[in-house]
Each structure stands twice: as structure tokens, then as C-alpha cells.
Design an enzyme around this catalytic site. Structure first.
Site, PDB file in Angstrom:
ATOM      1  N   GLY A  79       0.783  -1.235   0.000  1.00  0.00           N
ATOM      2  CA  GLY A  79       0.000   0.000   0.000  1.00  0.00           C
ATOM      3  C   GLY A  79       0.812   1.280   0.000  1.00  0.00           C
ATOM      4  N   GLU A 137       3.612   4.627   6.058  1.00  0.00           N
ATOM      5  CA  GLU A 137       2.407   3.787   5.944  1.00  0.00           C
ATOM      6  C   GLU A 137       1.386   4.446   5.040  1.00  0.00           C
ATOM      7  OE1 GLU A 137       1.047   1.022   6.634  1.00  0.00           O
ATOM      8  OE2 GLU A 137       1.669   0.190   8.547  1.00  0.00           O
ATOM      9  N   ASP A 138       0.569   3.620   4.420  1.00  0.00           N
ATOM     10  CA  ASP A 138      -0.537   4.141   3.623  1.00  0.00           C
ATOM     11  C   ASP A 138      -1.708   4.520   4.539  1.00  0.00           C
ATOM     12  OD1 ASP A 138      -0.818   1.472   4.281  1.00  0.00           O
ATOM     13  OD2 ASP A 138      -1.616   0.847   2.352  1.00  0.00           O
ATOM     14  N   ASP A 152      -5.683   1.573  10.389  1.00  0.00           N
ATOM     15  CA  ASP A 152      -7.085   1.337  10.768  1.00  0.00           C
ATOM     16  C   ASP A 152      -7.107   0.964  12.248  1.00  0.00           C
ATOM     17  OD1 ASP A 152      -9.735   0.734  10.938  1.00  0.00           O
ATOM     18  OD2 ASP A 152      -9.726  -0.899   9.503  1.00  0.00           O
ATOM     19  N   LYS A 175      -7.709   6.124  10.158  1.00  0.00           N
ATOM     20  CA  LYS A 175      -9.139   5.905  10.441  1.00  0.00           C
ATOM     21  C   LYS A 175      -9.410   6.195  11.918  1.00  0.00           C
ATOM     22  CE  LYS A 175     -10.705   3.175   6.768  1.00  0.00           C
ATOM     23  NZ  LYS A 175     -11.081   1.765   6.752  1.00  0.00           N
ATOM     24  N   PHE A 197     -14.512   2.248   3.995  1.00  0.00           N
ATOM     25  CA  PHE A 197     -13.480   1.563   3.224  1.00  0.00           C
ATOM     26  C   PHE A 197     -13.149   2.404   1.988  1.00  0.00           C
ATOM     27  CE2 PHE A 197     -11.712  -1.532   0.270  1.00  0.00           C
ATOM     28  CZ  PHE A 197     -10.799  -2.173   1.094  1.00  0.00           C
ATOM     29  N   VAL A 198     -11.896   2.773   1.859  1.00  0.00           N
ATOM     30  CA  VAL A 198     -11.497   3.643   0.754  1.00  0.00           C
ATOM     31  C   VAL A 198     -10.514   2.929  -0.174  1.00  0.00           C
ATOM     32  CG1 VAL A 198     -11.836   5.717   2.147  1.00  0.00           C
ATOM     33  CG2 VAL A 198      -9.557   4.690   2.021  1.00  0.00           C
ATOM     34  N   ASP A 234      -6.092  -0.821  -2.213  1.00  0.00           N
ATOM     35  CA  ASP A 234      -6.809  -1.636  -3.189  1.00  0.00           C
ATOM     36  C   ASP A 234      -8.134  -2.175  -2.669  1.00  0.00           C
ATOM     37  OD1 ASP A 234      -5.611  -3.581  -1.363  1.00  0.00           O
ATOM     38  OD2 ASP A 234      -6.181  -5.089  -2.842  1.00  0.00           O
ATOM     39  N   ARG A 273      -5.319   0.431  -6.890  1.00  0.00           N
ATOM     40  CA  ARG A 273      -4.088   0.982  -6.309  1.00  0.00           C
ATOM     41  C   ARG A 273      -3.551   2.120  -7.180  1.00  0.00           C
ATOM     42  NH1 ARG A 273      -2.301  -2.361  -2.107  1.00  0.00           N
ATOM     43  NH2 ARG A 273      -2.463  -4.576  -2.484  1.00  0.00           N
TER      44      ARG A 273
HETATM   45  P1  5GP Z   1      -4.787  -2.286  10.674  1.00  0.00           P
HETATM   46  O1  5GP Z   1      -3.868  -3.344  11.246  1.00  0.00           O
HETATM   47  O2  5GP Z   1      -4.324  -0.884  10.988  1.00  0.00           O
HETATM   48  O3  5GP Z   1      -6.215  -2.510  11.049  1.00  0.00           O
HETATM   49  O4  5GP Z   1      -4.787  -2.547   9.122  1.00  0.00           O
HETATM   50  C1  5GP Z   1      -4.079  -1.778   8.236  1.00  0.00           C
HETATM   51  C2  5GP Z   1      -4.170  -2.382   6.857  1.00  0.00           C
HETATM   52  O5  5GP Z   1      -5.519  -2.701   6.502  1.00  0.00           O
HETATM   53  C3  5GP Z   1      -3.698  -1.371   5.825  1.00  0.00           C
HETATM   54  O6  5GP Z   1      -2.307  -1.460   5.602  1.00  0.00           O
HETATM   55  C4  5GP Z   1      -4.537  -1.731   4.625  1.00  0.00           C
HETATM   56  O7  5GP Z   1      -3.889  -2.736   3.887  1.00  0.00           O
HETATM   57  C5  5GP Z   1      -5.814  -2.298   5.194  1.00  0.00           C
HETATM   58  N1  5GP Z   1      -6.885  -1.267   5.253  1.00  0.00           N
HETATM   59  C6  5GP Z   1      -7.418  -0.686   6.348  1.00  0.00           C
HETATM   60  N2  5GP Z   1      -8.382   0.191   6.023  1.00  0.00           N
HETATM   61  C7  5GP Z   1      -8.466   0.162   4.661  1.00  0.00           C
HETATM   62  C8  5GP Z   1      -9.288   0.878   3.719  1.00  0.00           C
HETATM   63  O8  5GP Z   1     -10.147   1.699   4.014  1.00  0.00           O
HETATM   64  N3  5GP Z   1      -9.074   0.586   2.403  1.00  0.00           N
HETATM   65  C9  5GP Z   1      -8.141  -0.330   1.983  1.00  0.00           C
HETATM   66  N4  5GP Z   1      -8.023  -0.510   0.664  1.00  0.00           N
HETATM   67  N5  5GP Z   1      -7.346  -1.000   2.859  1.00  0.00           N
HETATM   68  C10 5GP Z   1      -7.512  -0.767   4.174  1.00  0.00           C
END
Ligand code: 5GP
Length: 183
Positions: free
Chosen positions: A48, A103-104, A107, A135, A156-157, A163, A169
Site C-alpha cells: 500500500g 504507511e498508507d 485502521d 481511520k 473503506f477507501v 486496493d 491501487r
Molecule cells: P490495521 O492493522 O491498521 O487494522 O490494518 C491496516 C491495513 O488494513 C492497511 O495497511 C490496509 O492494507 C488495510 N486497510 C485498512 N483500512 C483500509 C481501507 O479503508 N481501504 C483499503 N483498501 N485498505 C484498508
């Protein structure tokens, strides 16, 4: 690709390419100043962070190095579990380095918490996080990113490296998907 080339796949565009570019420039200016004389090692989290890394690193006016990690989070469906497997580790030793994780999106922050704990054990001089998107759930997490591009609603974006089922992407803007895409 641009949002208008998606022909209705998005419900709405949250951030345009121009807005993202402006914010990246602001973050780069701040990080140039904060890391003056330190030559940070940028650690991108695949896949990402590809777009953020490419744009952010080029927006910096000072030297930096780049390396990559790929991790997979074991989770049911779209929920992150916090149990992480390293698919690709760093190529360089980070001991004594000023590490900035790029980081992208954060969440739950569970993936990042694991990553930070892992990197911290390798003895970097400093360890900070920059994320392009955050988020609401991330605000409850253990890891506080020092630099945040934009806060997102709890939706969800896709786009700018993010992606859905492998697609979007390469979308230049960031937006929410129309329900018919999930169906
Ligand atoms: P976390 O461990 O912070 O919950 O998860 C992070 C990962 O979940 C990100 O690196 C990404 O791959 C995925 N993710 C979380 N929210 C989104 C979203 O809104 N859109 C997309 N495409 N991926 C997300």
C-alpha cells in the site's frame, strides 16, 4: 487512472490528486526540518505504501534512504488480527539509524503495533511513523503516528496505493467504493 475514468465505481472522491500532492509537500517540509542533518531511513510497508513512498521521498529536499517490508496480517475477512507474518524483511541493519516508517493507512493499528515492536528491538536511534491516512479506530491504538496526512471517516477507501480485491491501487485520487462493486 483518474476518478472520472472509473465510470461510477466510486460513491465519492474524498481526496483529489492535487489535495494529496499539497499535503505530501507540507509533510515533507516538516520532516525535512525535523530530520535536518539526520538522513532518515524511510521504511515503506508494501504494497500500500508504494505511492506515498514514491511521492513523499521525492518531495523531500534532503537525503534519505529507502527500504521495504512486506507483512501479512492473519485475520478473518477485512478485520486485522494483530498476528503478523513478515513476508519480506529489511535489507539493511537499522541499528543506530533514524527510522521513519511510511504507511498508507492505519485502521486498527494492530499491524503497525507489531511492526513497531519488531523494529524497536533492532536498536534504531529513533523510530517514528508517518501515515498518509488514519481511520478513527486508530486513535484507540497503541502506536501514535508522528505525521498524519489526512484523517478519514470510518469507511473503506481505495486509491493512491489502497486496493479492493487487487484493483484501484493506481487510482490517483482516494474515494469510497460504490456498493455495486462489492456485490
Ligand atoms: P490495521 O492493522 O491498521 O487494522 O490494518 C491496516 C491495513 O488494513 C492497511 O495497511 C490496509 O492494507 C488495510 N486497510 C485498512 N483500512 C483500509 C481501507 O479503508 N481501504 C483499503 N483498501 N485498505 C484498508
Amino acid at each position: 487512472m483518474k476518478a472520472e475514468q472509473l465510470h461510477g465505481d466510486l460513491t465519492r472522491v474524498l481526496f483529489t490528486e492535487a489535495e494529496i500532492e499539497r499535503r505530501i509537500a507540507e509533510l515533507a517540509a516538516q520532516i525535512d526540518s525535523d530530520y535536518a542533518g539526520k538522513e532518515p531511513l524511510l521504511v515503506g510497508v508494501l504494497n500500500g505504501a508504494l505511492m506515498v513512498m514514491a511521492d513523499f521521498s521525492r518531495a523531500l529536499a534532503s537525503h534519505c534512504e529507502m527500504d521495504w517490508m512486506a507483512v501479512s496480517s492473519y485475520g478473518a475477512g477485512t478485520q486485522s488480527s494483530g498476528v503478523v507474518r513478515i513476508l519480506k524483511d529489511l535489507s539493511v541493519d537499522i541499528k543506530g539509524r533514524h527510522v521513519l516508517v511510511v504507511e498508507d493507512i492505519i485502521d486498527t493499528g494492530l499491524t503497525l503495533a507489531y511492526l513497531i515492536q519488531n523494529l524497536q528491538s533492532r536498536g534504531p536511534a529513533s523510530l517514528e511513523v508517518m501515515t498518509m491516512f488514519r481511520k478513527p479506530e486508530a486513535l484507540k491504538g497503541a502506536v501514535v503516528p508522528r505525521y498524519v496526512g489526512f484523517d478519514l471517516p470510518d469507511e473503506f477507501v481505495v486509491g493512491y496505493g489502497l486496493d479492493y480485491a487487487g484493483r484501484y491501487r493506481n487510482l490517483r485520487d482516494v474515494g469510497t467504493l460504490a456498493p455495486h462493486i462489492y456485490a
